[in-house]
Design a protein around this motif. Structure first.
Motif, PDB file in Angstrom:
ATOM      1  N   PRO A  49     -12.933  12.277 -14.586  1.00  0.00           N
ATOM      2  CA  PRO A  49     -12.067  13.267 -13.937  1.00  0.00           C
ATOM      3  C   PRO A  49     -11.427  14.175 -14.997  1.00  0.00           C
ATOM      4  CG  PRO A  49     -11.045  11.091 -13.947  1.00  0.00           C
ATOM      5  CD  PRO A  49     -12.424  10.917 -14.496  1.00  0.00           C
ATOM      6  N   HIS A  59     -11.664  15.753 -11.012  1.00  0.00           N
ATOM      7  CA  HIS A  59     -12.724  16.070 -10.074  1.00  0.00           C
ATOM      8  C   HIS A  59     -12.193  17.022  -9.003  1.00  0.00           C
ATOM      9  CE1 HIS A  59     -14.389  11.831 -11.097  1.00  0.00           C
ATOM     10  NE2 HIS A  59     -14.904  12.734 -11.916  1.00  0.00           N
ATOM     11  N   SER A  97      -9.785   9.810  -7.112  1.00  0.00           N
ATOM     12  CA  SER A  97     -11.052  10.308  -6.564  1.00  0.00           C
ATOM     13  C   SER A  97     -11.606   9.322  -5.549  1.00  0.00           C
ATOM     14  CB  SER A  97     -12.062  10.528  -7.688  1.00  0.00           C
ATOM     15  OG  SER A  97     -11.626  11.527  -8.581  1.00  0.00           O
ATOM     16  N   GLU A 124     -17.419  18.841 -10.806  1.00  0.00           N
ATOM     17  CA  GLU A 124     -16.685  18.829 -12.064  1.00  0.00           C
ATOM     18  C   GLU A 124     -15.602  19.907 -12.024  1.00  0.00           C
ATOM     19  OE1 GLU A 124     -18.548  20.404 -15.618  1.00  0.00           O
ATOM     20  OE2 GLU A 124     -20.081  21.389 -14.397  1.00  0.00           O
TER      21      GLU A 124
END
Length: 305
Positions: free
Chosen positions: A136, A138, A160, A178
């Motif tokens: 992350p 994310h 996440s 990403e």
């Protein structure tokens, strides 16, 4: 030219500007609510009625179809195509752009840059799915969200997983991407008409947020897009089959990356920021591409591929 604009609300800025631009150029124009259009489909031909009366003979149709009415709106637009009307954005192209997963797959297949994206369905695969993406932060996006709604940033792996589990519990469809930190909360909206970027603006997210959408409090200013950014935006619109598109790019260390391709981009923000008559450019493009109405158009894009 006899022109129809498919829009739920004739008072919206974008719809009003298109009507003004069409009338300024001497065209006959009417706003049609797609949800009030209904169809007869048979081997003998295609028929459309609107509020109790038959409508036909439109040389071109400009779709302003909101995400909430995509399915029915595309069916109406497809009927117009079958009746011989030209449209810069076909029903098939709009469907491609509205599905973020499908859009990303098509763009990636053509080598167009975008943030690394992962997608999965089974909860048992979440850990491995996130390992495919990398560490992350994310960005988690609902597959059919608009205007920044349904876009979340998670800074820890546990966060996440928690968001993904929650969304799966709601049977929501989503992507995980990403986070491009070097963009610093800014993106570039390139407005594509035909084979040109007719206007571009840089949008900056408000303090404390990473979403630059103007509906989320972002600010915008005119900017000159680079050659690479222009080429990327035009190619992205072309891959999806869109003659009019708002292509959102993010500037990264590896070049411009496509975040989203909008098939019904708003005009208010881009016209205010740049001073460009974008509505006029759209109408001119449509007038140049419109063809005489014919019963069985050979060039209609009716596939769902």
């Amino acid at each position: 030219m006899k022109l129809a604009i498919l829009s739920r609300n004739g008072k919206l800025y974008s719809t009003r500007r298109l009507v003004e631009a069409a009338r300024e150029r001497g065209h006959s124009v009417r706003v049609l609510d797609p949800l009030r259009c209904y169809m007869r489909i048979s081997t003998e031909g295609f028929e459309m009625h609107y509020k109790g009366a038959q409508i036909a003979g439109y040389h071109a149709v400009v779709p302003r179809i909101g995400a909430s009415v995509t399915r029915y709106g595309c069916a109406v637009l497809r009927q117009f195509e079958l009746m011989g009307s030209y449209t810069p954005n076909s029903a098939a192209a709009i469907a491609r752009a509205r599905d973020k997963l499908r859009c990303h797959q098509l763009l990636a297949a053509q080598g167009i840059g975008l943030p690394v994206t992962v997608f999965g369905d089974n909860p048992d695969d979440t850990v491995d799915l996130l390992s495919m993406l990398g560490p992350p932060p994310h960005v988690i996006k609902l597959n059919e969200g608009t205007q920044g709604a349904g876009v979340m940033l998670t800074e820890k792996l546990s966060a996440s997983r928690g968001v993904i589990e929650t969304l799966r519990g709601l049977y929501a469809h989503f992507l995980v991407q990403e986070f491009i930190g070097e963009a610093k909360g800014a993106d570039l909206r390139c407005f594509v008409v035909g084979n040109q970027v007719v206007a571009a603006m840089r949008r900056q997210a408000p303090k404390g947020d990473f979403r630059s959408n103007l509906h989320r409090g972002g600010t915008a200013k005119a900017v000159k897009a680079s050659k690479a950014e222009i080429e990327t935006a035009v190619r992205a619109a072309k891959v999806l089959g869109l003659g009019v598109a708002g292509v959102d790019l993010i500037r990264s260390k590896r070049g411009p990356l496509v975040l989203e391709v909008n098939s019904s981009p708003g005009l208010e923000g881009i016209e205010a920021a740049t001073g460009v008559d974008v509505a006029g450019r759209i109408i001119e493009h449509v007038a140049g591409g419109g063809v005489p109405v014919r019963k069985h158009p050979r060039n209609a894009d009716l596939t769902d591929s």
